[in-house]
Design an enzyme around this catalytic site. Structure first.
Site, PDB file in Angstrom:
ATOM      1  N   ASP A  36       0.854  -1.167   0.000  1.00 45.70           N
ATOM      2  CA  ASP A  36       0.000   0.000   0.000  1.00 45.70           C
ATOM      3  C   ASP A  36       0.906   1.238   0.000  1.00 45.70           C
ATOM      4  OD1 ASP A  36      -2.141   1.737   0.072  1.00 45.70           O
ATOM      5  OD2 ASP A  36      -3.219   0.644   1.617  1.00 45.70           O
TER       6      ASP A  36
HETATM    7  C1  NOJ Z   1      -3.970   3.914   0.240  1.00 46.71           C
HETATM    8  C2  NOJ Z   1      -5.159   3.022   0.311  1.00 46.71           C
HETATM    9  O1  NOJ Z   1      -5.111   2.261   1.521  1.00 46.71           O
HETATM   10  C3  NOJ Z   1      -5.272   2.066  -0.848  1.00 46.71           C
HETATM   11  O2  NOJ Z   1      -6.502   1.409  -0.769  1.00 46.71           O
HETATM   12  C4  NOJ Z   1      -5.133   2.805  -2.147  1.00 46.71           C
HETATM   13  O3  NOJ Z   1      -5.282   1.914  -3.227  1.00 46.71           O
HETATM   14  C5  NOJ Z   1      -3.796   3.481  -2.180  1.00 46.71           C
HETATM   15  N1  NOJ Z   1      -3.735   4.435  -1.098  1.00 46.71           N
HETATM   16  C6  NOJ Z   1      -3.540   4.203  -3.498  1.00 46.71           C
HETATM   17  O4  NOJ Z   1      -4.302   5.315  -3.599  1.00 46.71           O
END
Ligand code: NOJ
Length: 768
Positions: free
Chosen positions: A293
């Protein structure tokens, strides 16, 4: 020829055809794989260690903000082969331009992957995932993902960070809006449908994109519903309550997985070898790639399990992570490999998996295949997509209350439309709609005006109140510049609303949450109707006129007061770009609501974590009210206000002829469950028939009731349909304690069928 002979011939040829087909498909697959492997072997033989490490790098590529840290992307890095993909860059032309740098100006010309959070649509926005799950309509959900893929791929995107399949039992968590609610069975079926929708039959089709299952694993269990917090399910609960949708999505062929922010067994998911390698790859046979993530790898430092970026990067890559979203100091891995601190094999494996994804997406054949700048005009927000989004939004709304059939409204008389969300264009798409073009979406007011045009009915509008009294809280609730705050005094706005309400035959109040009150980092402990809106509603209720509450929310809301004082409540969630029309469709009866809650609504925030599927406790409390020495609260019922699976219709349904084909089921056999549903009202409608089981005695604790089947049935007025579910060990099993293998034990099982989790009829099944 006798019937028996015909049947056996038929069976023989069918079997032969299936085997031949599987053989051909398998051979074809093997030769495809062999070609891919040969291509990648050759390419990797030419790559330097720096270039291999470059493939692992996924920085932000555009202006869309989805995280606190912006990575420093330079075109020079792309030229030097130090980037594997980009995300958050929107637009076929912009993507084409960057792709050209990678393909034409880097040494080996390896194309980039372009990802984005296409969570519930691209520019045509579908209902939030939580809302979508309330349709229980797998075809509609698959279709929504397919349309999202068509639009995103027409604009340069080939990889979406979806589906989010985190099971959640806590409405405080803002991200409950992004998942499919509280149930692992329903969540698993939806996870499969989403993967099918995004990826289609083949990633080589340029209208499909690669899915990314997230957040692996257990993110939905964040303690106290607080974002980025730790999770604590033990393995037994993890497997029985949370893991199934991830596995279902992997089994459905999802091309990638995103590691969660949280730790599992005390180790951050991104650097967790047990999770990413032992479970995901070795046990589940996942053969795609794993991305962290956003800045997830650096969080090993926040978690205090790593002292440097180098250490974090090595731990994650050696654990089985392949790509770092907004990583840092990847360059240092070169020395780490050369000096033996990081294995070259882990880098090779990760690089290979990224290249495989690019190969499967056809990027090596044509790096610009998703960047046809003329296609976007034909596909994005086209009439067909908008019509589908409107239809699907109508299916997702849940009618919670409808005393004396107040709804549907007639298109006549005077309607007072009141509430800060009734004319709030920027609010319509809901959270996680990063590609949305909100100025193209209608407001509820416009949707109702269109529906009433030419009917002679009068629509009066007043905002009534701000979202909430506290301006600083409202700023947080509309953080991405979607402010709808009004400078007028509370009393001025209130009197204006009361004034139009007095002239009306019926009041439609459009109130609830603004879009950024749910989603990432939008945890809340107060999940009631915001104060200013509640007070406005209470004043309207004093007028004694019929009130319909159209409720916007991205989470389950505590609605005790509303439920007690208002005759009609429509939970519209966030229905996406077309929801203004969809709301009008439902309010005026052009669409009959059929959504059912995929998450139960609590009476008090203190009930969380909370699920209908709770595991049995000692000293159970059946009725929910206080009883000394039973599992309950002294000051509030332990039952939900509205149960899982609940939702009304403008028609009524009756269940009859519920029986099992046998009362005894051998462990390796099956029984069918039959039930007939009749539309007993005078208009067409859809019912979601639900099948639950309760295993009375098992080695490991089982829930009081758990969903193991459902079917959405559309019925004309007066029509009946028999629904048949097949139960077998696969359908009824669970992960047994300690060894966590899927098991069905012998013994008595209650088999239940009904319209929601609280209203079921049961039959006994003996498994032996
Ligand atoms: C953080 C989020 O937890 C995730 O779900 C997302 O895909 C990413 N950021 C990218 O934006």
């Amino acid at each position: 020829m006798s019937t028996q002979h015909k049947t056996s011939h038929f069976l023989f040829f069918t079997l032969l055809a299936v085997c031949t087909f599987s053989f051909i498909a398998c051979t074809h697959q093997n030769s495809d794989d062999a070609q891919m492997n040969a291509f990648i072997d050759k390419l990797m033989a030419e790559m330097t260690l720096e270039e291999k490490i470059g493939q692992l790098n996924l920085p932000v590529g555009g202006d869309i903000v989805t995280g606190g840290v912006h990575s420093s992307l330079s075109m020079e890095d792309i030229r030097n082969g130090k980037v594997g993909g980009l995300f958050n860059l929107k637009g076929a032309q912009a993507i084409r331009d960057v792709q050209r740098i990678a393909v034409e100006q880097s040494r080996l010309g390896i194309p980039l992957l372009f990802g984005m959070d296409v969570i519930h649509g691209y520019e045509t926005i579908f209902p939030l995932p939580l809302a979508l799950s309330c349709s229980w309509d797998l075809q509609a959900i698959e279709r929504s993902a397919q349309i999202a893929a068509r639009e995103a791929t027409a604009d340069g995107i080939c990889w979406t960070f979806s589906p989010m399949v985190d099971v959640c039992h806590d409405g405080r968590w803002g991200r409950i809006s992004e998942g499919s609610g509280e149930d692992p069975y329903l969540g698993s079926r939806i996870a499969e449908a989403m993967v099918r929708g995004y990826q289609g039959a083949s990633l080589a089709d340029k209208q499909t994109m690669m899915a990314c299952v997230k957040h692996f694993a257990l993110y939905g269990a964040v303690e106290a519903g607080r974002e980025y917090n730790n999770v604590y399910p033990d393995d037994f609960h993890a497997f029985n309550e949370y893991m199934q949708p991830y596995k279902a999505a992997v089994d459905a062929g999802a091309g990638s997985v995103m590691a969660a922010f949280n730790t599992v067994h005390g180790i951050p998911s991104s650097g967790n070898r047990w999770l990413l390698t032992d479970l995901l790859r070795d046990q589940w046979k996942f053969n795609g790639f794993v991305v962290s993530d956003y800045t997830g790898v650096q969080h090993l430092g926040d978690n205090g399990v790593s002292a440097s970026h180098e250490q974090s990067n090595i731990q994650c890559i050696e654990a089985g992570l392949d790509m770092l979203m907004v990583g840092e100091d990847l360059d240092q891995l070169v020395a780490a490999v050369n000096e033996g601190r990081c294995s070259k094999l882990s880098i090779d494996n990760a690089c290979r998996r990224i290249l495989e994804a690019k190969y499967k997406l056809g990027l090596f054949d044509d790096p610009y295949r998703y960047c046809d700048t003329t296609l976007r005009e034909q596909v994005i927000l086209c009439d067909d997509h908008r019509a589908e989004a409107r239809r699907i939004a109508g299916e997702c709304m849940v009618l919670l209350k409808n005393d004396n059939n107040l709804l549907p409204l007639q298109k006549k008389g005077t309607i007072a439309l009141i509430g800060p969300l009734a004319d709030a264009r920027n609010n319509m798409a809901g959270t996680w709609a990063v590609a949305a073009v909100t100025d193209k979406y209608k407001t509820v007011k416009e949707g109702m005006e269109d529906a009433l045009r030419g009917t002679g009915a009068r629509l009066l509008y007043a905002k009534g109140s701000n979202l909430m009294y506290d301006a600083s809280q409202e700023a947080i609730a509309t953080i991405f510049g979607h402010s709808i705050r009004d400078d007028r005094s509370v009393e001025t706005m209130r009197q204006e609303a009361l004034n139009i309400a007095r002239q009306a035959d019926v009041i439609v109040a459009v109130m609830g949450e603004a879009s950024e009150m749910s989603g990432e980092c939008a945890s809340r402990v107060n999940i009631e109707m915001p104060d200013a809106q509640h007070d406005m509603l209470a004043r309207l209720a004093q007028l004694g006129k019929p009130i319909v509450l159209v409720h916007f929310a991205g989470r389950p809301t505590v609605m005790n007061w509303e439920s007690e004082h208002l005759p009609a409540i429509l939970e519209s969630w966030f229905g996406g770009s077309e929801c203004a029309d969809a709301i009008a469709d439902v309010l005026f009866g052009d669409v009959n609501p059929s959504g059912k809650l995929s998450v139960q609504l609590p009476r008090h925030v203190g009930q969380y974590p909370f699920s209908y599927r709770a595991m049995r406790t000692s000293r159970p409390n059946e009725g929910g009210d206080f009883a000394k020495y039973s599992s309950c609260y002294a000051d509030v019922s332990s039952k939900p206000l509205y149960p899982f699976g609940y939702g009304l219709s403008y028609t009524t349904f009756a269940y009859s002829d519920f029986y099992l084909t046998d009362t005894v089921m051998p462990l390796n056999g099956s029984v069918d469950v039959h039930v007939t549903v009749t539309n007993t009202g005078n208009r067409a409608g859809a019912e979601i028939v639900q099948l639950y089981i309760a295993d009375r005695v098992a080695k490991g604790v089982r829930p009081y009731k758990e969903l193991r089947g459902f079917e959405r049935v559309e019925l004309a007025a007066g029509e009946s349909r028999e629904v048949v579910f097949t139960l077998d060990a696969d359908r009824m099993g669970y992960y047994e304690p300690y060894n966590l293998t899927w098991t069905m034990e012998s013994g008595d099982v209650d088999v239940m069928v009904g319209a929601n989790s609280a209203e079921t009829e049961k039959r006994l099944l003996h498994v032996q």
